[in-house]
Design a protein around this motif. Structure first.
Motif, PDB file in Angstrom:
ATOM      1  N   MET A 241      32.749  47.720  35.007  1.00 18.32           N
ATOM      2  CA  MET A 241      33.388  48.751  34.188  1.00 18.32           C
ATOM      3  C   MET A 241      34.750  49.061  34.780  1.00 18.32           C
ATOM      4  O   MET A 241      34.930  48.987  35.996  1.00 18.32           O
ATOM      5  N   GLU A 242      35.693  49.393  33.914  1.00 17.00           N
ATOM      6  CA  GLU A 242      37.018  49.785  34.386  1.00 17.00           C
ATOM      7  C   GLU A 242      37.633  50.761  33.396  1.00 17.00           C
ATOM      8  O   GLU A 242      37.488  50.611  32.186  1.00 17.00           O
ATOM      9  N   ASN A 243      38.311  51.778  33.942  1.00 22.99           N
ATOM     10  CA  ASN A 243      39.108  52.683  33.129  1.00 22.99           C
ATOM     11  C   ASN A 243      40.368  53.039  33.912  1.00 22.99           C
ATOM     12  O   ASN A 243      40.688  52.368  34.897  1.00 22.99           O
ATOM     13  N   ASP A 244      41.076  54.086  33.515  1.00 26.37           N
ATOM     14  CA  ASP A 244      42.329  54.421  34.185  1.00 26.37           C
ATOM     15  C   ASP A 244      42.136  55.075  35.549  1.00 26.37           C
ATOM     16  O   ASP A 244      43.099  55.273  36.282  1.00 26.37           O
ATOM     17  N   ARG A 245      40.898  55.394  35.938  1.00 29.66           N
ATOM     18  CA  ARG A 245      40.648  56.063  37.220  1.00 29.66           C
ATOM     19  C   ARG A 245      39.857  55.240  38.228  1.00 29.66           C
ATOM     20  O   ARG A 245      40.026  55.418  39.424  1.00 29.66           O
ATOM     21  N   VAL A 246      38.942  54.394  37.740  1.00 36.08           N
ATOM     22  CA  VAL A 246      38.094  53.610  38.649  1.00 36.08           C
ATOM     23  C   VAL A 246      37.880  52.199  38.117  1.00 36.08           C
ATOM     24  O   VAL A 246      38.061  51.926  36.935  1.00 36.08           O
ATOM     25  N   ARG A 247      37.438  51.352  39.037  1.00 33.91           N
ATOM     26  CA  ARG A 247      36.954  50.018  38.682  1.00 33.91           C
ATOM     27  C   ARG A 247      35.636  49.853  39.435  1.00 33.91           C
ATOM     28  O   ARG A 247      35.572  50.095  40.641  1.00 33.91           O
ATOM     29  N   VAL A 248      34.578  49.469  38.716  1.00 34.37           N
ATOM     30  CA  VAL A 248      33.256  49.327  39.307  1.00 34.37           C
ATOM     31  C   VAL A 248      32.907  47.844  39.384  1.00 34.37           C
ATOM     32  O   VAL A 248      32.956  47.138  38.372  1.00 34.37           O
ATOM     33  N   LEU A 249      32.567  47.396  40.599  1.00 41.06           N
ATOM     34  CA  LEU A 249      32.275  45.990  40.836  1.00 41.06           C
ATOM     35  C   LEU A 249      30.849  45.796  41.338  1.00 41.06           C
ATOM     36  O   LEU A 249      30.370  46.563  42.177  1.00 41.06           O
ATOM     37  N   ASP A 250      30.198  44.768  40.829  1.00 41.45           N
ATOM     38  CA  ASP A 250      28.929  44.309  41.367  1.00 41.45           C
ATOM     39  C   ASP A 250      29.291  43.253  42.412  1.00 41.45           C
ATOM     40  O   ASP A 250      30.024  42.303  42.115  1.00 41.45           O
ATOM     41  N   VAL A 251      28.792  43.430  43.636  1.00 44.96           N
ATOM     42  CA  VAL A 251      29.151  42.553  44.745  1.00 44.96           C
ATOM     43  C   VAL A 251      27.892  41.836  45.225  1.00 44.96           C
ATOM     44  O   VAL A 251      26.928  42.493  45.637  1.00 44.96           O
ATOM     45  N   LEU A 252      27.907  40.512  45.170  1.00 50.75           N
ATOM     46  CA  LEU A 252      26.739  39.708  45.546  1.00 50.75           C
ATOM     47  C   LEU A 252      27.208  38.561  46.443  1.00 50.75           C
ATOM     48  O   LEU A 252      27.932  37.677  45.990  1.00 50.75           O
ATOM     49  N   VAL A 253      26.804  38.616  47.732  1.00 51.40           N
ATOM     50  CA  VAL A 253      27.218  37.610  48.701  1.00 51.40           C
ATOM     51  C   VAL A 253      25.963  36.930  49.247  1.00 51.40           C
ATOM     52  O   VAL A 253      25.119  37.577  49.870  1.00 51.40           O
ATOM     53  N   LYS A 254      25.853  35.626  49.008  1.00 50.90           N
ATOM     54  CA  LYS A 254      24.686  34.870  49.465  1.00 50.90           C
ATOM     55  C   LYS A 254      24.760  34.631  50.980  1.00 50.90           C
ATOM     56  O   LYS A 254      25.860  34.596  51.544  1.00 50.90           O
ATOM     57  N   PRO A 255      23.620  34.433  51.632  1.00 51.67           N
ATOM     58  CA  PRO A 255      23.643  34.120  53.067  1.00 51.67           C
ATOM     59  C   PRO A 255      24.538  32.910  53.352  1.00 51.67           C
ATOM     60  O   PRO A 255      24.486  31.903  52.645  1.00 51.67           O
ATOM     61  N   GLY A 256      25.413  33.054  54.352  1.00 47.85           N
ATOM     62  CA  GLY A 256      26.331  31.987  54.724  1.00 47.85           C
ATOM     63  C   GLY A 256      27.602  31.922  53.904  1.00 47.85           C
ATOM     64  O   GLY A 256      28.538  31.208  54.252  1.00 47.85           O
ATOM     65  N   GLU A 257      27.674  32.672  52.806  1.00 47.91           N
ATOM     66  CA  GLU A 257      28.856  32.645  51.936  1.00 47.91           C
ATOM     67  C   GLU A 257      29.985  33.471  52.551  1.00 47.91           C
ATOM     68  O   GLU A 257      29.751  34.506  53.166  1.00 47.91           O
ATOM     69  N   LYS A 258      31.221  32.985  52.374  1.00 42.95           N
ATOM     70  CA  LYS A 258      32.407  33.670  52.891  1.00 42.95           C
ATOM     71  C   LYS A 258      33.483  33.696  51.818  1.00 42.95           C
ATOM     72  O   LYS A 258      33.723  32.683  51.153  1.00 42.95           O
ATOM     73  N   THR A 259      34.131  34.832  51.641  1.00 44.28           N
ATOM     74  CA  THR A 259      35.204  34.959  50.655  1.00 44.28           C
ATOM     75  C   THR A 259      36.547  34.580  51.270  1.00 44.28           C
ATOM     76  O   THR A 259      36.713  34.558  52.489  1.00 44.28           O
ATOM     77  N   LYS A 260      37.513  34.329  50.402  1.00 43.17           N
ATOM     78  CA  LYS A 260      38.904  34.179  50.824  1.00 43.17           C
ATOM     79  C   LYS A 260      39.446  35.577  51.130  1.00 43.17           C
ATOM     80  O   LYS A 260      38.866  36.593  50.718  1.00 43.17           O
ATOM     81  N   LEU A 261      40.578  35.629  51.814  1.00 47.88           N
ATOM     82  CA  LEU A 261      41.248  36.892  52.078  1.00 47.88           C
ATOM     83  C   LEU A 261      41.590  37.562  50.752  1.00 47.88           C
ATOM     84  O   LEU A 261      42.120  36.920  49.840  1.00 47.88           O
ATOM     85  N   HIS A 262      41.241  38.853  50.625  1.00 47.30           N
ATOM     86  CA  HIS A 262      41.502  39.602  49.396  1.00 47.30           C
ATOM     87  C   HIS A 262      41.719  41.070  49.732  1.00 47.30           C
ATOM     88  O   HIS A 262      41.449  41.502  50.849  1.00 47.30           O
ATOM     89  N   SER A 263      42.181  41.825  48.751  1.00 46.75           N
ATOM     90  CA  SER A 263      42.481  43.243  48.981  1.00 46.75           C
ATOM     91  C   SER A 263      41.667  44.139  48.060  1.00 46.75           C
ATOM     92  O   SER A 263      41.187  43.707  47.009  1.00 46.75           O
ATOM     93  N   HIS A 264      41.526  45.381  48.505  1.00 46.84           N
ATOM     94  CA  HIS A 264      40.861  46.437  47.732  1.00 46.84           C
ATOM     95  C   HIS A 264      41.654  47.732  47.898  1.00 46.84           C
ATOM     96  O   HIS A 264      42.208  47.987  48.964  1.00 46.84           O
ATOM     97  N   PRO A 265      41.630  48.597  46.886  1.00 43.33           N
ATOM     98  CA  PRO A 265      42.103  49.970  47.083  1.00 43.33           C
ATOM     99  C   PRO A 265      40.999  50.776  47.783  1.00 43.33           C
ATOM    100  O   PRO A 265      39.935  50.234  48.088  1.00 43.33           O
ATOM    101  N   ASP A 266      41.229  52.066  48.028  1.00 47.69           N
ATOM    102  CA  ASP A 266      40.169  52.927  48.555  1.00 47.69           C
ATOM    103  C   ASP A 266      38.939  52.787  47.672  1.00 47.69           C
ATOM    104  O   ASP A 266      39.062  52.651  46.441  1.00 47.69           O
ATOM    105  N   ARG A 267      37.750  52.852  48.302  1.00 47.26           N
ATOM    106  CA  ARG A 267      36.536  52.665  47.508  1.00 47.26           C
ATOM    107  C   ARG A 267      35.328  53.285  48.172  1.00 47.26           C
ATOM    108  O   ARG A 267      35.293  53.520  49.366  1.00 47.26           O
ATOM    109  N   VAL A 268      34.299  53.479  47.328  1.00 51.29           N
ATOM    110  CA  VAL A 268      32.972  53.904  47.763  1.00 51.29           C
ATOM    111  C   VAL A 268      32.047  52.722  47.486  1.00 51.29           C
ATOM    112  O   VAL A 268      32.103  52.122  46.412  1.00 51.29           O
ATOM    113  N   VAL A 269      31.193  52.389  48.459  1.00 52.59           N
ATOM    114  CA  VAL A 269      30.264  51.274  48.304  1.00 52.59           C
ATOM    115  C   VAL A 269      28.835  51.798  48.439  1.00 52.59           C
ATOM    116  O   VAL A 269      28.520  52.526  49.390  1.00 52.59           O
TER     117      VAL A 269
END
Length: 111
Positions: free
Chosen positions: A19-47
């Motif tokens: 979901m996204e609107n003018d105030r927030v963006r909500v992400l589902d985050v799923l990382v499998k064992p052994g998986e690694k992401t590339k370098l990326h950025s985030h704004p302030d957030r609650v997890v």
């Protein structure tokens, strides 16, 4: 200096937009064992942590921190860039609510 990509751009296999609107963006985050992401950025957030797991975060300057997260845990994380690696044996599943900058012209009494 090259701009660090947003999480959805850098790791679409890990981050899904719920979901996204003018105030927030909500992400589902799923990382499998052994998986690694590339370098990326985030704004302030609650997890919100949905499963017990261990993640290793490495910042753009190379500093690493491993966190053992528990189901139901809630984290405040300030804006920044990192890679994420699931160093545990379980799937890491979280919901991230990223905050967007409010228009400073809106009076607080209106909010």
């Amino acid at each position: 200096m090259e701009k660090i990509p947003d999480a959805l751009q850098a790791a679409p296999n890990v981050y899904k937009l719920l979901m996204e609107n003018d105030r927030v963006r909500v992400l589902d985050v799923l990382v499998k064992p052994g998986e690694k992401t590339k370098l990326h950025s985030h704004p302030d957030r609650v997890v919100y942590v949905l499963t017990d797991h261990i993640l290793k975060f490495t910042s753009a300057d190379g500093e690493s921190k491993e966190l053992e997260l528990k189901t139901g845990q809630v984290l405040w994380i300030e804006a920044g860039a990192h890679t994420t690696e699931n160093t545990g044996k379980t799937v890491a599943h979280n919901i991230a609510v990223e905050l967007k900058e409010l228009d400073k012209r809106i009076p607080l009494s209106y909010l």
